[in-house]
Scaffold this active site. Structure first.
Site, short mmCIF file in Angstrom:
data_model
loop_
_atom_site.label_atom_id
_atom_site.label_comp_id
_atom_site.label_asym_id
_atom_site.label_seq_id
_atom_site.Cartn_x
_atom_site.Cartn_y
_atom_site.Cartn_z
N SER A 104 11.25 -8.29 -3.51
CA SER A 104 12.53 -7.71 -3.30
C SER A 104 12.59 -6.68 -1.97
O SER A 104 13.65 -6.80 -1.33
CB SER A 104 13.00 -6.89 -4.56
OG SER A 104 12.19 -5.70 -4.50
N ASN A 105 11.60 -6.54 -1.57
CA ASN A 105 11.50 -5.58 -0.21
C ASN A 105 11.56 -6.57 1.00
O ASN A 105 12.39 -6.37 1.66
CB ASN A 105 10.19 -5.13 0.02
CG ASN A 105 10.16 -3.41 -0.60
OD1 ASN A 105 10.99 -2.50 -0.01
ND2 ASN A 105 9.72 -3.49 -1.81
N ILE A 130 -6.66 -5.76 -0.58
CA ILE A 130 -7.12 -4.81 0.40
C ILE A 130 -7.75 -5.58 1.41
O ILE A 130 -8.39 -6.64 1.51
CB ILE A 130 -8.44 -4.28 -0.44
CG1 ILE A 130 -7.72 -3.38 -1.49
CG2 ILE A 130 -9.29 -3.30 0.60
CD1 ILE A 130 -8.87 -2.93 -2.54
N LEU A 131 -7.39 -5.20 2.65
CA LEU A 131 -7.86 -5.79 4.01
C LEU A 131 -9.15 -5.08 4.51
O LEU A 131 -9.21 -3.84 4.37
CB LEU A 131 -6.57 -5.68 5.00
CG LEU A 131 -5.38 -6.29 4.63
CD1 LEU A 131 -4.06 -5.76 5.15
CD2 LEU A 131 -5.69 -7.94 4.66
N ASN A 164 2.84 -0.44 5.92
CA ASN A 164 2.59 -0.81 4.65
C ASN A 164 3.92 0.15 3.77
O ASN A 164 4.16 1.15 4.05
CB ASN A 164 1.21 -0.31 3.94
CG ASN A 164 1.14 -0.72 2.52
OD1 ASN A 164 1.82 -2.00 1.86
ND2 ASN A 164 0.73 0.47 1.74
N HIS A 217 4.36 1.73 0.02
CA HIS A 217 3.35 2.08 -1.22
C HIS A 217 4.28 3.01 -1.93
O HIS A 217 5.06 4.09 -1.80
CB HIS A 217 2.18 2.96 -0.63
CG HIS A 217 1.30 3.34 -1.90
ND1 HIS A 217 0.66 2.32 -2.58
CD2 HIS A 217 1.45 4.44 -2.57
CE1 HIS A 217 -0.05 2.90 -3.58
NE2 HIS A 217 0.28 4.32 -3.51
N THR A 236 -4.37 1.56 7.99
CA THR A 236 -5.72 1.68 8.43
C THR A 236 -6.86 1.17 7.53
O THR A 236 -6.39 0.79 6.37
CB THR A 236 -5.92 3.15 8.84
OG1 THR A 236 -6.07 3.78 7.72
CG2 THR A 236 -5.18 3.86 9.96
N GLU A 275 -8.62 2.76 5.61
CA GLU A 275 -8.50 3.68 4.49
C GLU A 275 -7.42 3.31 3.76
O GLU A 275 -6.36 3.58 3.92
CB GLU A 275 -8.60 5.35 5.11
CG GLU A 275 -8.78 6.09 3.99
CD GLU A 275 -8.43 7.62 4.33
OE1 GLU A 275 -8.12 8.27 3.43
OE2 GLU A 275 -8.36 7.84 5.68
N GLU A 306 13.09 2.25 -1.63
CA GLU A 306 12.18 1.42 -1.05
C GLU A 306 13.13 0.39 -0.17
O GLU A 306 12.92 0.27 1.14
CB GLU A 306 11.34 0.49 -1.77
CG GLU A 306 10.26 1.21 -2.46
CD GLU A 306 9.45 0.23 -3.33
OE1 GLU A 306 8.80 -0.65 -2.78
OE2 GLU A 306 8.78 0.85 -4.34
N1 NHR Z 1 -5.93 -2.57 3.14
C1 NHR Z 1 -6.16 -1.69 3.93
N2 NHR Z 1 -7.70 -1.78 4.59
N3 NHR Z 1 -5.66 -0.43 4.04
C2 NHR Z 1 -4.37 -0.19 3.52
O1 NHR Z 1 -3.88 0.90 3.42
C3 NHR Z 1 -4.01 -1.32 2.71
C4 NHR Z 1 -4.70 -2.37 2.59
C5 NHR Z 1 -4.42 -3.49 1.99
C6 NHR Z 1 -3.09 -3.22 1.22
C7 NHR Z 1 -1.51 -2.04 0.15
C8 NHR Z 1 -1.79 -1.16 -1.07
C9 NHR Z 1 -0.75 -0.34 -1.66
O2 NHR Z 1 0.61 -0.05 -1.20
C10 NHR Z 1 -2.23 -2.37 1.13
C11 NHR Z 1 -2.72 -0.97 1.81
C12 NHR Z 1 -3.95 -3.78 -2.95
C13 NHR Z 1 -4.64 -2.75 -3.50
C14 NHR Z 1 -5.85 -3.56 -4.73
O3 NHR Z 1 -6.54 -2.81 -5.32
C15 NHR Z 1 -4.70 -1.52 -3.47
C16 NHR Z 1 -3.72 -0.96 -2.82
C17 NHR Z 1 -2.62 -1.60 -2.03
C18 NHR Z 1 -2.70 -3.26 -2.26
N4 NHR Z 1 -5.80 -4.80 -4.55
C19 NHR Z 1 -7.11 -5.64 -5.38
C20 NHR Z 1 -8.06 -5.97 -4.26
O4 NHR Z 1 -9.03 -6.08 -4.90
C21 NHR Z 1 -6.27 -6.77 -6.06
C22 NHR Z 1 -5.17 -6.31 -6.83
C23 NHR Z 1 -4.42 -7.48 -7.55
O5 NHR Z 1 -4.70 -8.63 -6.96
O6 NHR Z 1 -3.23 -7.22 -8.37
O7 NHR Z 1 -7.82 -6.39 -3.28
O8 NHR Z 1 -0.68 -0.25 -3.10
C1 GAR Z 2 7.04 -2.65 -4.42
O1 GAR Z 2 7.10 -1.61 -5.44
C2 GAR Z 2 6.03 -2.06 -3.26
O2 GAR Z 2 6.14 -0.85 -3.10
C3 GAR Z 2 4.67 -2.40 -4.24
O3 GAR Z 2 4.78 -3.23 -4.85
C4 GAR Z 2 6.33 -3.72 -5.14
C5 GAR Z 2 6.65 -4.97 -4.56
O4 GAR Z 2 7.54 -5.48 -5.03
N1 GAR Z 2 3.63 -2.34 -3.60
C6 GAR Z 2 2.35 -1.94 -3.51
O5 GAR Z 2 2.17 -1.73 -4.96
C7 GAR Z 2 1.44 -2.52 -2.55
N2 GAR Z 2 -0.01 -2.63 -3.23
P1 GAR Z 2 8.66 -6.45 -4.39
O6 GAR Z 2 7.72 -7.69 -4.21
O7 GAR Z 2 9.83 -6.85 -4.96
O8 GAR Z 2 8.93 -6.15 -2.84
#
Ligand code: NHR
Ligand code: GAR
Length: 201
Positions: free
Chosen positions: A12-13, A89-90, A104, A106, A138, A140, A171
């Site tokens: 949706s975003n 996670i990257l 990103n 969040h 970044t 983190e 968002e």
């Molecule tokens: N990577 C880095 N290095 N830094 C950030 O700030 C990142 C990133 C990758 C994604 C989005 C983030 C969010 O906005 C994002 C920010 C995934 C997870 C997670 O735990 C956490 C935060 C975010 C995205 N992922 C699991 C993993 O093992 C998988 C979870 C799943 O598939 O449902 O990668 O919230």
């Molecule tokens: C959004 O709420 C976004 O902020 C969140 O997932 C949803 C995606 O919705 N992102 C995270 O939690 C990243 N880890 P969308 O696919 O409809 O845009």
């Protein structure tokens, strides 16, 4: 400015970015998902945008996945990389390569509630305000420099679902606005500090 959007889900975003692409001076070159079933891929196809699925399960390590993702992204030579509900996670190497050009969204008021399940955690913590943050990515996780936030009130009878719904409305307004700042070169990251038109955010 050319951009590549990374998604994992509903998109949706992504839709709000597609709908505003002209006004925000963004050419979406490609949409990449790590999940084949992501509905956002359909949204992209409907808008005639090139799509790719890069299934993380097909790779033996995070490094291998990120290297392939990076190769795919670089084919489009984007000025901005947009994480719009991207759920992998990257690696540090990946994030360093794109420092200052990866955004990103969040769903919490960072630094509160990094990681997953933010809406339920906000309710459990009896927060009265919740919202959304856009930040530079970044290494983190959810710890990169904050660009902008929107707040909403948490209501007495909110569930994670009802709260998520109202956060999403914010968002969809905030992300295009921030992307526009970036495509106009108004937004910069230097020494881990964010400036808009040269002024510290
Ligand atoms: N990577 C880095 N290095 N830094 C950030 O700030 C990142 C990133 C990758 C994604 C989005 C983030 C969010 O906005 C994002 C920010 C995934 C997870 C997670 O735990 C956490 C935060 C975010 C995205 N992922 C699991 C993993 O093992 C998988 C979870 C799943 O598939 O449902 O990668 O919230
Ligand atoms: C959004 O709420 C976004 O902020 C969140 O997932 C949803 C995606 O919705 N992102 C995270 O939690 C990243 N880890 P969308 O696919 O409809 O845009």
């Amino acid at each position: 400015m050319k951009g590549v959007v990374l998604i994992s889900g509903s998109g949706s975003n992504l839709q709000s970015i597609i709908d505003n692409a002209n006004d925000i001076n963004l050419d979406i070159e490609a949409v990449i998902s790590n999940k084949e079933a992501a509905y956002g891929l359909e949204r992209a196809k409907k808008a005639n945008i090139t799509t790719h699925t890069l299934d993380h399960k097909q790779f033996s390590s995070r490094e291998a996945f990120d290297q392939n993702l990076s190769q795919l992204i670089d084919q489009y030579n984007p000025g901005v990389i947009i994480l719009a509900g991207f759920m992998r996670i990257l690696t540090e190497e990946f994030t360093q390569k794109y420092t200052g050009k990866m955004l990103n969204i969040h769903p919490s008021l960072l630094p509160k509630f990094q990681g997953l399940n933010t809406h339920q955690r906000a309710i459990d913590a009896k927060e009265t305000e919740h919202g959304v943050t856009i930040h530079f990515v970044t290494a983190e996780l959810d710890g990169g420099p904050i660009i902008a936030q929107s707040q909403i009130k948490v209501l007495e009878d909110d569930s994670a679902e009802s709260l998520a719904k109202r956060v999403l409305i914010e968002e969809h307004k905030l992300f295009p606005k921030v992307i526009h700042w970036f495509t106009q070169n108004q937004l910069k990251l230097n020494d881990n500090k964010v400036t808009l038109d040269g002024k510290l955010m």
